[in-house]
Write a protein that holds these residues in place. Structure first.
Motif, PDB file in Angstrom:
ATOM      1  N   UNK A 128     -64.058  43.822  -6.293  1.00  0.00           N
ATOM      2  CA  UNK A 128     -63.719  45.219  -6.021  1.00  0.00           C
ATOM      3  C   UNK A 128     -62.419  45.234  -5.242  1.00  0.00           C
ATOM      4  N   UNK A 129     -61.425  45.927  -5.795  1.00  0.00           N
ATOM      5  CA  UNK A 129     -60.104  45.922  -5.163  1.00  0.00           C
ATOM      6  C   UNK A 129     -59.846  47.249  -4.451  1.00  0.00           C
ATOM      7  N   UNK A 130     -59.393  47.174  -3.177  1.00  0.00           N
ATOM      8  CA  UNK A 130     -59.013  48.389  -2.446  1.00  0.00           C
ATOM      9  C   UNK A 130     -57.607  48.810  -2.840  1.00  0.00           C
ATOM     10  N   UNK A 131     -57.208  50.002  -2.417  1.00  0.00           N
ATOM     11  CA  UNK A 131     -55.896  50.524  -2.803  1.00  0.00           C
ATOM     12  C   UNK A 131     -54.759  49.611  -2.378  1.00  0.00           C
ATOM     13  N   UNK A 132     -54.915  48.855  -1.311  1.00  0.00           N
ATOM     14  CA  UNK A 132     -53.853  47.971  -0.840  1.00  0.00           C
ATOM     15  C   UNK A 132     -53.519  46.867  -1.845  1.00  0.00           C
ATOM     16  N   UNK A 133     -54.378  46.651  -2.838  1.00  0.00           N
ATOM     17  CA  UNK A 133     -54.145  45.597  -3.836  1.00  0.00           C
ATOM     18  C   UNK A 133     -53.855  46.148  -5.234  1.00  0.00           C
ATOM     19  N   UNK A 134     -53.667  47.450  -5.348  1.00  0.00           N
ATOM     20  CA  UNK A 134     -53.460  48.039  -6.675  1.00  0.00           C
ATOM     21  C   UNK A 134     -52.055  47.828  -7.220  1.00  0.00           C
ATOM     22  N   UNK A 135     -51.149  47.298  -6.400  1.00  0.00           N
ATOM     23  CA  UNK A 135     -49.785  47.050  -6.877  1.00  0.00           C
ATOM     24  C   UNK A 135     -49.528  45.585  -7.193  1.00  0.00           C
ATOM     25  N   UNK A 136     -50.564  44.758  -7.129  1.00  0.00           N
ATOM     26  CA  UNK A 136     -50.444  43.353  -7.530  1.00  0.00           C
ATOM     27  C   UNK A 136     -50.311  43.299  -9.051  1.00  0.00           C
ATOM     28  N   UNK A 137     -49.324  42.587  -9.595  1.00  0.00           N
ATOM     29  CA  UNK A 137     -49.172  42.518 -11.057  1.00  0.00           C
ATOM     30  C   UNK A 137     -50.431  41.957 -11.721  1.00  0.00           C
ATOM     31  N   UNK A 138     -50.815  42.571 -12.803  1.00  0.00           N
ATOM     32  CA  UNK A 138     -51.985  42.106 -13.539  1.00  0.00           C
ATOM     33  C   UNK A 138     -51.611  40.862 -14.339  1.00  0.00           C
ATOM     34  N   UNK A 139     -51.776  39.715 -13.716  1.00  0.00           N
ATOM     35  CA  UNK A 139     -51.668  38.445 -14.440  1.00  0.00           C
ATOM     36  C   UNK A 139     -52.645  37.470 -13.804  1.00  0.00           C
ATOM     37  N   UNK A 140     -53.011  36.447 -14.560  1.00  0.00           N
ATOM     38  CA  UNK A 140     -54.095  35.566 -14.141  1.00  0.00           C
ATOM     39  C   UNK A 140     -53.844  34.920 -12.784  1.00  0.00           C
ATOM     40  N   UNK A 141     -52.659  34.394 -12.585  1.00  0.00           N
ATOM     41  CA  UNK A 141     -52.367  33.676 -11.339  1.00  0.00           C
ATOM     42  C   UNK A 141     -52.272  34.619 -10.145  1.00  0.00           C
ATOM     43  N   UNK A 142     -51.641  35.770 -10.329  1.00  0.00           N
ATOM     44  CA  UNK A 142     -51.503  36.720  -9.218  1.00  0.00           C
ATOM     45  C   UNK A 142     -52.871  37.213  -8.760  1.00  0.00           C
ATOM     46  N   UNK A 143     -53.769  37.417  -9.697  1.00  0.00           N
ATOM     47  CA  UNK A 143     -55.116  37.879  -9.324  1.00  0.00           C
ATOM     48  C   UNK A 143     -55.939  36.755  -8.703  1.00  0.00           C
ATOM     49  N   UNK A 144     -55.782  35.546  -9.195  1.00  0.00           N
ATOM     50  CA  UNK A 144     -56.480  34.418  -8.577  1.00  0.00           C
ATOM     51  C   UNK A 144     -56.054  34.252  -7.119  1.00  0.00           C
ATOM     52  N   UNK A 145     -54.787  34.563  -6.846  1.00  0.00           N
ATOM     53  CA  UNK A 145     -54.269  34.416  -5.475  1.00  0.00           C
ATOM     54  C   UNK A 145     -54.908  35.394  -4.505  1.00  0.00           C
ATOM     55  N   UNK A 146     -55.460  36.496  -5.007  1.00  0.00           N
ATOM     56  CA  UNK A 146     -56.147  37.451  -4.121  1.00  0.00           C
ATOM     57  C   UNK A 146     -57.660  37.385  -4.335  1.00  0.00           C
ATOM     58  N   UNK A 147     -58.133  36.248  -4.865  1.00  0.00           N
ATOM     59  CA  UNK A 147     -59.568  36.023  -5.092  1.00  0.00           C
ATOM     60  C   UNK A 147     -60.170  37.081  -6.004  1.00  0.00           C
TER      61      UNK A 147
END
Length: 522
Positions: free
Chosen positions: A391-410
């Motif tokens: 579950x992502x809060x608004x503070x993480x909604x600007x992270x680019x949707x790609x596999x590595x970027x999302x893995x970096x934020x668990x």
């Protein structure tokens, strides 16, 4: 006599659920009553699900969209002159100019909603079978090299490089090899596999045939969940027509090479979306996770080397072979190359499918496509990647949707499912739901998943009471999640902690935790 006007009306499951068959009957009856010449084509859904049933009228200047159309709307549409593309309260103008569609980058879904799903002539007229024709002129190694160079990774959620998997099967000697399509789409808020199977079945058949040529497999299976009866019927009819046209069978288009396939219906167990459980089910056994090694690519179905790919993975292969690896690779960012069909669901005004290159943000999907919340209240949390996603809060909604970027934020992109919640959501209840889901769907093979999820539900219930040992229960929940993460045999137990910990870390107030939990990994 004037040529009939073509009207396209989806026969996709979502459209059928919104009374599309009744709309079709109303159109035919009204046209007959007025003496109007109409040709009704039951196409796939464009993916604008809030507009279903979405009818499109073919005009000299292109298709004009009307929706959502109900049977009672049909006489008024004829009165307004919709057969000429005239304005009406339900008119959205030229279909291709609808912003939701115009801003997409449709590669895998290029034909969905445009063609008659069961017409091979229509499929060929819209660039179909070009990839298979080219593959028939290449060696197996050349096909594998092309897929590897494209950067295609598993679209079912694991994101494993497709070319590596195919190469392993190709180089593993065996008299018999198999291609298995995992169409057991069970994640909440996901429907891209279904949309594609119902709207463009030939692209999946073509992708599987190319895979067969690439690795030396002569037979394939599409494992579809029983909740998809329309998809199963469409696939079976498409396979029969492809076989009759010589695109499947013992001598594909006179090439001397063979590949055939069939549909197998699953019983609806979520765990059978895990590849080894799926293989057990295909073999007629109970769907239970297999220990690895051996990998399915070496000893898979009936102990033979097996390619197991998701629907979207296999359906992406034809365009790679038709237009070249570089064409596909140029979409996306970093190691996340190509496109992914994102599926918008939950509390959004405009739920539906958005195919776009990796690199856009969740905020863009939620607002530029989804239109914000359907309730009108602020969005608070978004689950990305199905019931095992964070579950992502608004503070993480600007992270680019790609596999590595999302893995970096668990977090994980997964199968592209996106479920939005407004500010009335209780995240402690959502965390409990994730644990309960795991407890219900566990195959029972490994202790961390089988027992850990049950203990997790119990612990979350105790946390909800805000009792005397509240702080100790929160620590116990974290310990349980750590055990499940490190000790589970497959992703069901191993990823259930993602939604639980993300809810606890990002929304601690819902658990009665006063201090921020930012120091803890999600």
């Amino acid at each position: 006599m004037n040529a009939p006007v073509t009207i396209y009306l989806p026969r996709d499951a979502a459209a059928l659920a919104m009374d599309a068959d009744a709309v079709a009957r109303a159109i035919e009856q009204e046209a007959s009553r007025r003496g109007a010449a109409v040709r009704l084509v039951r196409n796939g859904s464009r993916g604008l699900l809030w507009l279903e049933p979405l009818a499109e009228v073919a005009t000299p200047s292109g298709r004009v969209a009307y929706g959502p159309v109900q049977p009672d709307d049909v006489p008024g549409l004829f009165d307004a002159g919709w057969l000429q593309g005239s304005p009406h309260a339900l008119c959205h103008g030229p279909t291709e100019d609808i912003p939701y569609l115009k801003k997409q980058q449709r590669l895998t879904f290029a034909r969905v909603g445009i063609t008659d799903p069961l017409s091979i002539d229509d499929y060929v007229a819209h660039d179909g079978l070009q990839g298979l024709r080219r593959a028939l002129c290449l060696t197996p190694q050349q096909i594998v090299d092309e897929v590897s160079a494209s950067g295609l990774r598993g679209r079912g959620g694991a994101a494993f490089p497709t070319g590596i998997k195919w190469k392993t099967v190709l180089t593993t000697p065996a008299e018999q090899k198999y291609i298995v399509c995992n169409a057991d789409e069970g994640d909440s808020g996901t429907y891209s596999d279904r949309l594609l199977m119902e709207g463009d079945p030939y692209v999946l058949i073509e992708g599987m045939a190319i895979a067969g040529l690439a690795v030396g497999a002569t037979y394939g299976y599409i494992y579809v969940r029983s909740e998809y009866p329309q998809a199963i019927a469409t696939l079976n009819e498409a396979i029969a027509r492809a076989r009759q046209a010589g695109w499947l069978g013992d001598d594909i288009q006179g090439s001397g090479r063979r590949f055939d396939l069939e549909v197998r219906k699953g019983a609806g167990a979520y765990i059978c979306g895990e590849e080894t459980s799926l293989l057990e089910s295909l073999e007629g056994k109970r769907g239970v996770v297999r220990a690895k090694p051996p990998l399915p690519a070496i000893a898979g179905l009936f102990g033979k080397p097996t390619v197991i790919n998701n629907v979207i993975s296999l359906a992406s292969v034809p365009i790679i072979l038709a237009r070249g690896a570089a064409y596909y690779r140029d979409y996306g960012v970093g190691r996340s190359q190509g496109t992914l069909p994102f599926q918008l669901a939950g509390n959004l005004k405009h739920g539906g499918l958005v195919e776009a290159a990796f690199g856009l943000t969740l905020r863009e999907l939620l607002y530029d496509f989804g239109g914000g919340s359907a309730s009108g209240r602020p969005l608070r949390a978004v689950q990305v990647g199905g019931p095992l996603g964070a579950y992502l809060p608004e503070s993480q909604w600007d992270v680019p949707l790609d596999y590595e970027a999302y893995a970096a934020i668990s977090a994980m992109v997964g199968h592209g499912g996106i479920v939005a919640f407004d500010d009335t959501v209780d995240m402690a209840r959502m965390a409990r739901y994730a644990m309960e889901f795991c407890a219900v769907e566990s195959c029972g093979k490994c202790t961390p998943c089988r027992i850990g999820a049950v203990r997790g539900v119990e612990t979350l219930d105790k946390i909800a009471t805000r009792g005397a040992q509240h702080e100790q229960q929160v620590h116990l929940l974290r310990d349980l999640c750590d055990t499940m993460l490190g000790g589970s045999l497959c992703a069901l137990g191993g990823m259930t902690p993602y939604p639980v910990l993300s809810a606890l870390n990002h929304f601690p107030e819902d658990f009665g935790v006063a201090a921020p939990a930012a120091a803890h990994p999600a």
